[in-house]
Design an enzyme around this catalytic site. Structure first.
Site, short mmCIF file in Angstrom:
data_model
loop_
_atom_site.label_atom_id
_atom_site.label_comp_id
_atom_site.label_asym_id
_atom_site.label_seq_id
_atom_site.Cartn_x
_atom_site.Cartn_y
_atom_site.Cartn_z
N VAL A 1 -20.91 -25.12 3.48
CA VAL A 1 -20.34 -24.49 2.28
C VAL A 1 -18.96 -23.88 2.49
CG1 VAL A 1 -22.55 -24.00 1.19
CG2 VAL A 1 -21.55 -22.31 2.75
N TYR A 2 -18.50 -23.77 3.75
CA TYR A 2 -17.17 -23.20 3.97
C TYR A 2 -16.12 -24.13 3.34
CZ TYR A 2 -19.23 -20.03 7.47
OH TYR A 2 -19.99 -19.09 8.13
N SER A 3 -15.48 -23.62 2.30
CA SER A 3 -14.48 -24.40 1.57
C SER A 3 -15.03 -25.76 1.15
CB SER A 3 -13.20 -24.55 2.40
OG SER A 3 -12.60 -23.29 2.61
N ALA A 4 -16.30 -25.76 0.73
CA ALA A 4 -16.96 -26.96 0.19
C ALA A 4 -16.85 -28.16 1.14
CB ALA A 4 -16.37 -27.31 -1.18
N GLY A 5 -17.04 -27.90 2.43
CA GLY A 5 -17.03 -28.97 3.42
C GLY A 5 -15.70 -29.17 4.12
#
Length: 343
Positions: free
Chosen positions: A61-65
């Site tokens: 989920v960090y920056s949506a991948g």
């Protein structure tokens, strides 16, 4: 670099790992954490490897991948020199099965993380949070399949309550499934709730601890002092959003003691806060982040030395708080509950 055993496993990890929550940005929430691009990330990764820090922590989920993608690119040609941990559970899309710890989502999430990271295995795969809607047996069976397939080497849990973690460990033992060897959780000088329930559990069950947000959501960087809040950095950018509320007066009292110890040791406030954590039971690794190279250099200076027993006692005293029930009650019977004092 000092290395420690990761819980009840044979894996040795450096006491510091590099967290990639600052990689990418790309949306309003993670822009506040940082927006380190691929070129800058590659430089930070090389600095870590040169210092003996070969452990990199990320999450889908960090920056949506995007953080995983940048980390994978930065480790291209160096994957055999590094350990990678990533996480799943939180939503990666709008679909009903694009979140949680179901067998369906975990297999999909693991394959997606492997692709973004450009690797054939994940060294440590964390459940980022507890999914109360999915049977624990289903989650652990799916993780066990990932381990036996060779796509995951070890598994861990993050942000579980004590009973969540203990139930999972008991089910792993009952059915002979892969076992959580590490717990990743919030722990800092200004956030010692971990000591009440999770630390005794980890001691008893042989689970190692990786600490996230060791500087209290940016409050222990040395930029915030009594009467003069810093106008830059994570706090000013709103990057403490989602963190627990902390009384400013309490933070100032803690920083006063950190400042005094900094004068004695010649170390920075942040380095002292990190070093204190490395003296705590169960802690085998601290996940430290950096928005730039200077912050990374400063954080690497937290190792190679130790606070004195007297300095640790001062920090323990200024950060001590009455725990919630039943832990304050157990402290009245410390002879029978020696772990009730967080040691």
């Amino acid at each position: 670099m000092e290395y420690r055993q990761l819980g009840r496993s044979g894996l040795q990890v450096p006491v510091l790992s590099f967290g990639t929550g600052t990689f990418g940005g790309g949306n309003e929430f993670f822009d506040k954490w940082g927006a380190v691009n691929e070129q800058a990330a590659r430089r930070q990764i090389d600095m870590c490897l040169d210092a003996g820090l070969n452990f990199f922590d990320t999450a889908d989920v960090y920056s949506a991948g995007l953080a995983e993608t940048i980390l994978g690119a930065g480790l291209k040609g160096k994957r055999n020199k590094a350990l990678i941990s990533t996480k799943a559970t939180f939503a990666m899309g709008d679909g009903p099965n694009e979140k949680g710890s179901s067998r369906y989502h975990l297999i999909e999430a693991a394959e997606a993380s492997l692709k973004r990271l450009g690797t054939d295995h994940i060294d440590i795969y964390f459940m980022h949070g507890f999914d109360a809607l999915t049977p624990v047996e289903e989650t652990l069976s799916a993780l066990d399949n990932l381990v036996t397939s060779g796509k995951v080497r070890y598994i861990g849990c993050s942000n579980f309550s004590g009973w969540h973690a203990m139930k999972s460990l008991a089910i792993s033992e009952k059915y002979g499934l892969a076992r959580y060897v590490v717990y990743q959780g919030y722990y800092s000088l200004i956030g010692r709730d971990y000591e009440e329930e999770i630390m005794p559990l980890c001691i008893d069950q042989g689970v190692g601890t990786m600490v996230w947000s060791p500087l209290g959501w940016g409050r222990l960087t040395g930029k915030i002092r009594r009467g003069a809040k810093d106008q830059s950095g994570r706090i000013a950018s709103g990057g403490a959003e989602g963190g627990p509320p902390v009384d400013d007066a309490f933070v100032y009292d803690v920083v006063d003691v950190l400042d005094a110890i900094a004068k004695e040791t010649g170390k920075t406030v942040a380095q002292i806060a990190l070093n204190w954590l490395l003296q705590r039971p169960t802690v085998c690794n601290i996940v430290m982040g950096a928005r730039n190279e200077e912050q990374l250099k400063q954080n690497l200076g937290a190792i190679g030395w130790k606070l004195s027993a007297e300095q640790i006692a001062k920090l323990d005293a200024v950060t001590e708080k009455t725990p919630v029930y039943p832990y304050w009650h157990q402290r009245d019977f410390v002879a029978r509950n020696p772990r009730a004092v967080g040691k």
